[in-house]
Write a protein that holds these residues in place. Structure first.
Motif, mmCIF file in Angstrom:
data_model
loop_
_atom_site.group_PDB
_atom_site.id
_atom_site.type_symbol
_atom_site.label_atom_id
_atom_site.label_comp_id
_atom_site.label_asym_id
_atom_site.label_seq_id
_atom_site.Cartn_x
_atom_site.Cartn_y
_atom_site.Cartn_z
ATOM 1 N N PHE A 136 0.831 -1.201 0.000
ATOM 2 C CA PHE A 136 0.000 0.000 0.000
ATOM 3 C C PHE A 136 0.874 1.263 0.000
ATOM 4 C CE2 PHE A 136 -3.927 -2.061 2.222
ATOM 5 C CZ PHE A 136 -4.232 -2.705 1.035
ATOM 6 N N VAL A 137 1.894 1.270 0.849
ATOM 7 C CA VAL A 137 2.768 2.449 0.948
ATOM 8 C C VAL A 137 3.497 2.674 -0.381
ATOM 9 C CG1 VAL A 137 4.820 3.388 2.109
ATOM 10 C CG2 VAL A 137 3.019 2.281 3.447
ATOM 11 N N SER A 138 3.871 1.592 -1.058
ATOM 12 C CA SER A 138 4.543 1.730 -2.357
ATOM 13 C C SER A 138 3.634 2.381 -3.394
ATOM 14 C CB SER A 138 5.005 0.360 -2.871
ATOM 15 O OG SER A 138 3.917 -0.415 -3.354
ATOM 16 N N LYS A 139 2.315 2.342 -3.149
ATOM 17 C CA LYS A 139 1.356 2.960 -4.058
ATOM 18 C C LYS A 139 0.972 4.377 -3.617
ATOM 19 C CE LYS A 139 1.158 -0.566 -6.748
ATOM 20 N NZ LYS A 139 1.721 -0.490 -8.114
ATOM 21 N N GLY A 140 1.685 4.899 -2.593
ATOM 22 C CA GLY A 140 1.466 6.277 -2.170
ATOM 23 C C GLY A 140 0.536 6.450 -0.997
ATOM 24 N N LEU A 141 0.114 5.355 -0.338
ATOM 25 C CA LEU A 141 -0.758 5.473 0.820
ATOM 26 C C LEU A 141 0.087 5.822 2.046
ATOM 27 C CD1 LEU A 141 -2.353 3.700 -1.277
ATOM 28 C CD2 LEU A 141 -3.611 2.794 0.671
ATOM 29 N N PRO A 142 -0.445 6.615 2.986
ATOM 30 C CA PRO A 142 0.344 7.083 4.144
ATOM 31 C C PRO A 142 0.682 5.951 5.120
ATOM 32 C CG PRO A 142 -1.607 8.463 3.768
ATOM 33 C CD PRO A 142 -1.786 7.224 2.950
ATOM 34 N N ASP A 143 1.950 5.738 5.341
ATOM 35 C CA ASP A 143 2.445 4.681 6.226
ATOM 36 C C ASP A 143 1.855 4.797 7.626
ATOM 37 O OD1 ASP A 143 4.579 3.921 8.418
ATOM 38 O OD2 ASP A 143 5.092 2.702 6.688
ATOM 39 N N ALA A 144 1.790 6.027 8.152
ATOM 40 C CA ALA A 144 1.400 6.234 9.548
ATOM 41 C C ALA A 144 -0.063 5.904 9.826
ATOM 42 C CB ALA A 144 1.675 7.680 9.955
ATOM 43 N N GLN A 145 -0.864 5.716 8.788
ATOM 44 C CA GLN A 145 -2.289 5.468 9.012
ATOM 45 C C GLN A 145 -2.633 3.982 9.051
ATOM 46 O OE1 GLN A 145 -3.332 9.109 6.232
ATOM 47 N NE2 GLN A 145 -5.228 8.381 7.143
ATOM 48 N N PHE A 146 -1.602 3.129 9.077
ATOM 49 C CA PHE A 146 -1.838 1.685 9.127
ATOM 50 C C PHE A 146 -1.245 1.069 10.386
ATOM 51 C CE2 PHE A 146 -1.954 2.522 4.533
ATOM 52 C CZ PHE A 146 -3.163 1.903 4.205
ATOM 53 N N ASP A 147 -1.999 0.164 10.989
ATOM 54 C CA ASP A 147 -1.499 -0.722 12.031
ATOM 55 C C ASP A 147 -1.627 -2.142 11.504
ATOM 56 O OD1 ASP A 147 -0.959 1.282 13.968
ATOM 57 O OD2 ASP A 147 -3.093 1.378 14.453
ATOM 58 N N THR A 148 -0.845 -3.057 12.053
ATOM 59 C CA THR A 148 -0.882 -4.439 11.565
ATOM 60 C C THR A 148 -1.019 -5.424 12.719
ATOM 61 O OG1 THR A 148 1.551 -4.523 11.591
ATOM 62 C CG2 THR A 148 0.482 -3.954 9.491
ATOM 63 N N LYS A 149 -1.713 -6.527 12.434
ATOM 64 C CA LYS A 149 -1.861 -7.631 13.375
ATOM 65 C C LYS A 149 -1.748 -8.935 12.591
ATOM 66 C CE LYS A 149 -5.933 -6.965 15.093
ATOM 67 N NZ LYS A 149 -7.129 -7.094 15.978
ATOM 68 N N GLY A 150 -1.499 -10.015 13.308
ATOM 69 C CA GLY A 150 -1.441 -11.319 12.654
ATOM 70 C C GLY A 150 -2.183 -12.363 13.457
ATOM 71 N N GLU A 151 -2.878 -13.256 12.771
ATOM 72 C CA GLU A 151 -3.612 -14.324 13.442
ATOM 73 C C GLU A 151 -3.392 -15.639 12.704
ATOM 74 O OE1 GLU A 151 -7.724 -13.523 14.128
ATOM 75 O OE2 GLU A 151 -7.369 -11.552 15.024
ATOM 76 N N ILE A 152 -3.435 -16.728 13.473
ATOM 77 C CA ILE A 152 -3.322 -18.069 12.909
ATOM 78 C C ILE A 152 -4.710 -18.707 12.903
ATOM 79 C CG2 ILE A 152 -2.257 -20.338 13.134
ATOM 80 C CD1 ILE A 152 -0.318 -18.105 12.424
ATOM 81 N N THR A 153 -5.076 -19.319 11.784
ATOM 82 C CA THR A 153 -6.371 -19.957 11.652
ATOM 83 C C THR A 153 -6.185 -21.406 11.197
ATOM 84 O OG1 THR A 153 -8.555 -19.773 10.594
ATOM 85 C CG2 THR A 153 -6.643 -19.186 9.253
ATOM 86 N N ASP A 154 -7.197 -22.228 11.428
ATOM 87 C CA ASP A 154 -7.069 -23.648 11.073
ATOM 88 C C ASP A 154 -7.020 -23.859 9.565
ATOM 89 O OD1 ASP A 154 -6.988 -24.460 13.697
ATOM 90 O OD2 ASP A 154 -9.149 -24.749 13.842
ATOM 91 N N LYS A 155 -7.772 -23.045 8.825
ATOM 92 C CA LYS A 155 -7.783 -23.220 7.367
ATOM 93 C C LYS A 155 -8.132 -21.902 6.692
ATOM 94 C CE LYS A 155 -12.577 -24.904 7.431
ATOM 95 N NZ LYS A 155 -13.483 -25.999 7.050
ATOM 96 N N TRP A 156 -7.817 -21.845 5.404
ATOM 97 C CA TRP A 156 -8.165 -20.679 4.578
ATOM 98 C C TRP A 156 -8.443 -21.181 3.169
ATOM 99 C CZ3 TRP A 156 -8.990 -16.033 6.701
ATOM 100 C CH2 TRP A 156 -9.285 -14.973 5.841
#
Length: 303
Positions: A136-156
């Motif tokens: 997203f940032v490489s496309k010009g979106l503001p870095d500071a407006q994003f937070d990130t999280k990660g989750e593990i799930t049984d399937k996708w």
């Protein structure tokens, strides 16, 4: 042959011929075409079973696309290029975030429990969320407006070794925009919301700035000229090549170089504070050349 025998033979031939014609030409006429009860067939049955739509839904933005961002199994990297409908959604998000600088978006990345995490992040889902943010940032979106999280799930949902859209995007309620008359508060939020970040080659510094970076320097100068008690913080960072102590020193040198550059452009050096985080706060993977390049940086904000 008697007339009676001929008569009976004619009846028999008629019955046999009639039966033959019925079986071969009319039998199917009595068969009913099966009717599908459309109310009982899920809509998804007519679509790709792997479909996970790309959804951006918050106050002021509502975008849906059947295509999505994809990842190979066990990989943290977004598969490029993304589809046209995803690109359109990213551009819509860019317009929305620039118009709403206080809006925060949390990207939650997902990984399945049987995938291997070979990244420096605590789980593969978080690594994917950060790579989406990087895209997203490489496309010009503001870095500071994003937070990130990660989750593990049984399937996708997958097709062969490709995961479809293992991420979701949550829009926090945005704060009220400052009154237009408070020009300097607005400018400070702009500077800190999308800070000036200078990147460096290994053990090298450069003062060749892009037009966007030059505008950010101009904004800093303008703010410091009008807010007399303000101060600037310059934080130096490095990749993880070499030992930590050397990288902390290198990060400090980068911060001092940036301070000198700002001083040459009209900001008093006494109002600029420098520090180094060394390799401790990477924003890219130190296992790739591109990730290391992103980590070799200074970040400049208003204190």
């Amino acid at each position: 042959m008697s007339k009676k025998a001929l008569y009976l033979l004619g009846i028999a031939i008629t019955i046999i011929l009639g039966t033959f014609l019925y079986v071969n030409f009319c039998c199917n006429c009595s068969m009913k075409t099966p009717v599908v009860d459309t109310e009982k067939v899920p809509v998804a049955a007519a679509q790709d079973a792997t479909l996970v739509p790309f959804i951006l839904n918050g106050s002021g933005i509502d975008y849906h696309a059947n295509d999505n961002i994809k990842f190979l199994k066990n990989s943290f990297a977004v598969i490029l290029p993304v589809g046209d409908s995803v690109s359109i959604g990213v551009e819509n998000l860019k317009t929305f975030l620039i118009a709403n600088p206080k809006q925060k978006v949390t990207i939650t990345g997902y990984a399945t429990s049987d995938e291997k995490n070979t990244t420096a992040f605590e789980n593969l889902g978080l690594a994917r969320a950060n790579d989406i943010k990087k895209f997203f940032v490489s496309k010009g979106l503001p870095d500071a407006q994003f937070d990130t999280k990660g989750e593990i799930t049984d399937k996708w949902k997958m097709s062969l070794d490709t995961l479809f859209g293992p991420a979701k995007y949550e829009f926090a309620a945005s704060e009220a925009t400052p009154a237009a008359t408070d020009e300097w508060s607005v400018l400070k939020d702009k500077i800190n919301g999308d800070p000036l970040i200078l990147h460096f080659n290994t053990n090298k510094s450069s003062d060749k700035l892009t037009d966007v970076e030059k505008q950010k320097v101009a904004d800093l100068v303008k703010y410091m000229e009008h807010v007399k008690d303000a101060a600037i913080l310059v934080v130096g960072h490095s990749d993880n090549v070499g030992n930590r102590d050397s990288n902390v020193v290198l990060g400090q040198k980068r911060a001092e170089f940036s301070k000198t550059y700002l001083s040459k452009n009209g900001i008093e050096s006494s109002r600029i504070t420098t520090e180094s985080k060394g390799p401790d706060e990477p924003i890219g993977e130190n296992t790739t050349a591109e990730g290391k390049a992103n980590n070799r940086r200074t970040v400049i904000t208003i204190k």
